[in-house]
Write an enzyme that holds these catalytic residues in place. Structure first.
Site, mmCIF file in Angstrom:
data_model
loop_
_atom_site.group_PDB
_atom_site.id
_atom_site.type_symbol
_atom_site.label_atom_id
_atom_site.label_comp_id
_atom_site.label_asym_id
_atom_site.label_seq_id
_atom_site.Cartn_x
_atom_site.Cartn_y
_atom_site.Cartn_z
ATOM 1 N N GLN A 138 39.993 27.771 25.025
ATOM 2 C CA GLN A 138 39.792 27.070 23.755
ATOM 3 C C GLN A 138 39.056 27.909 22.721
ATOM 4 O O GLN A 138 39.099 27.611 21.535
ATOM 5 C CB GLN A 138 39.010 25.768 23.983
ATOM 6 C CG GLN A 138 39.789 24.752 24.799
ATOM 7 C CD GLN A 138 38.930 23.541 25.089
ATOM 8 O OE1 GLN A 138 38.190 23.532 26.065
ATOM 9 N NE2 GLN A 138 39.005 22.535 24.242
ATOM 10 N N HIS A 187 40.679 18.560 33.655
ATOM 11 C CA HIS A 187 41.064 18.760 32.250
ATOM 12 C C HIS A 187 40.838 20.230 31.848
ATOM 13 O O HIS A 187 41.711 20.858 31.247
ATOM 14 C CB HIS A 187 40.230 17.804 31.381
ATOM 15 C CG HIS A 187 40.430 17.954 29.908
ATOM 16 N ND1 HIS A 187 40.981 16.951 29.128
ATOM 17 C CD2 HIS A 187 40.146 18.971 29.054
ATOM 18 C CE1 HIS A 187 41.035 17.368 27.880
ATOM 19 N NE2 HIS A 187 40.526 18.586 27.800
ATOM 20 N N GLU A 188 39.655 20.756 32.204
ATOM 21 C CA GLU A 188 39.339 22.136 31.812
ATOM 22 C C GLU A 188 40.172 23.145 32.590
ATOM 23 O O GLU A 188 40.578 24.179 32.049
ATOM 24 C CB GLU A 188 37.845 22.422 31.996
ATOM 25 C CG GLU A 188 36.897 21.511 31.227
ATOM 26 C CD GLU A 188 37.212 21.384 29.745
ATOM 27 O OE1 GLU A 188 37.778 22.318 29.153
ATOM 28 O OE2 GLU A 188 36.902 20.320 29.175
ATOM 29 N N CYS A 202 39.314 15.803 23.731
ATOM 30 C CA CYS A 202 39.357 17.260 23.854
ATOM 31 C C CYS A 202 38.908 17.868 22.539
ATOM 32 O O CYS A 202 39.358 17.432 21.477
ATOM 33 C CB CYS A 202 40.788 17.692 24.172
ATOM 34 S SG CYS A 202 40.987 19.469 24.327
ATOM 35 N N LEU A 203 38.041 18.872 22.615
ATOM 36 C CA LEU A 203 37.567 19.516 21.386
ATOM 37 C C LEU A 203 38.708 20.207 20.632
ATOM 38 O O LEU A 203 38.599 20.453 19.441
ATOM 39 C CB LEU A 203 36.449 20.516 21.704
ATOM 40 C CG LEU A 203 35.148 19.893 22.231
ATOM 41 C CD1 LEU A 203 34.155 20.974 22.629
ATOM 42 C CD2 LEU A 203 34.532 18.951 21.201
HETATM 43 ZN ZN ZN Z 1 40.227 20.024 26.332
#
Ligand code: ZN
Length: 175
Positions: A56, A139-140, A97-98
């Site tokens: 990310q 998720h990560e 989610c960022l």
């Molecule tokens: Zn995320």
């Protein structure tokens, strides 16, 4: 922290194609990796997130940070995480989610998992996770495989999210 480590305060936003890059294993846990982890923890706290994958912040190495504690004082660093086991029991959960700001949705995931990873000292550890921690780790780990959670949603929902975020990004660029 040197200047080359200070460049990562921006988080890639879906549908940025770089979010679909598959990360490579971290070769050696050294000061560069520790500085990256510290930088990512800071970015995660600044952004009010509970987890952040290196993908990310456009670094394509298998490293993720998270903190699901209420006081935000228990950061965890997982390097080269491997899923050892996942429960058959699954739960439907709402994920944020960022990289997908303002969207909360999700599919089903195993309710508990066992993961092996290196910590920031390079030591191997096994993490038994359930509930929000299990969801967060999965998720990560998906990010490290180039997968964003909206890909679990129906194509129709995903397209709506894509359109909405692209519009928001265009508006942000105009300002
Ligand atoms: Zn995320």
């Amino acid at each position: 922290v040197g200047s080359e480590m200070c460049i990562r305060d921006s988080i890639l936003s879906y549908p940025d194609p770089r979010l679909h890059t598959v990360a490579k294993p971290v070769a050696v846990v050294d000061d560069r990796i520790r500085a990256l982890a510290a930088d990512m923890i800071e970015t995660m706290y600044d952004s009010k997130g509970v987890g952040l994958a290196a993908t990310q912040v456009n670094v394509h190495e298998r490293l993720l940070v998270m903190d699901v504690s209420e006081e935000h004082n228990q950061p965890m660093v997982l390097i080269n995480p491997e899923l050892l086991w996942a429960s058959k029991e699954r739960i439907k959960n709402e994920e944020g989610c960022l990289s997908v700001p303002g969207i909360y949705d999700g599919g089903e995931r195993p309710v508990s998992i066992k993961v092996r990873a290196l910590d920031e000292k390079g030591q191997s550890r096994t993490v038994d996770a359930e509930g929000i921690l299990a969801v967060c780790i999965q998720h990560e780990m998906d990010h490290l495989m180039g997968k964003v959670f909206v890909e679990y949603l129906s194509p129709l929902k995903r397209d709506r999210i894509k359109t909405k975020l692209l519009k928001a990004q265009r508006e942000a660029e105009r300002d």
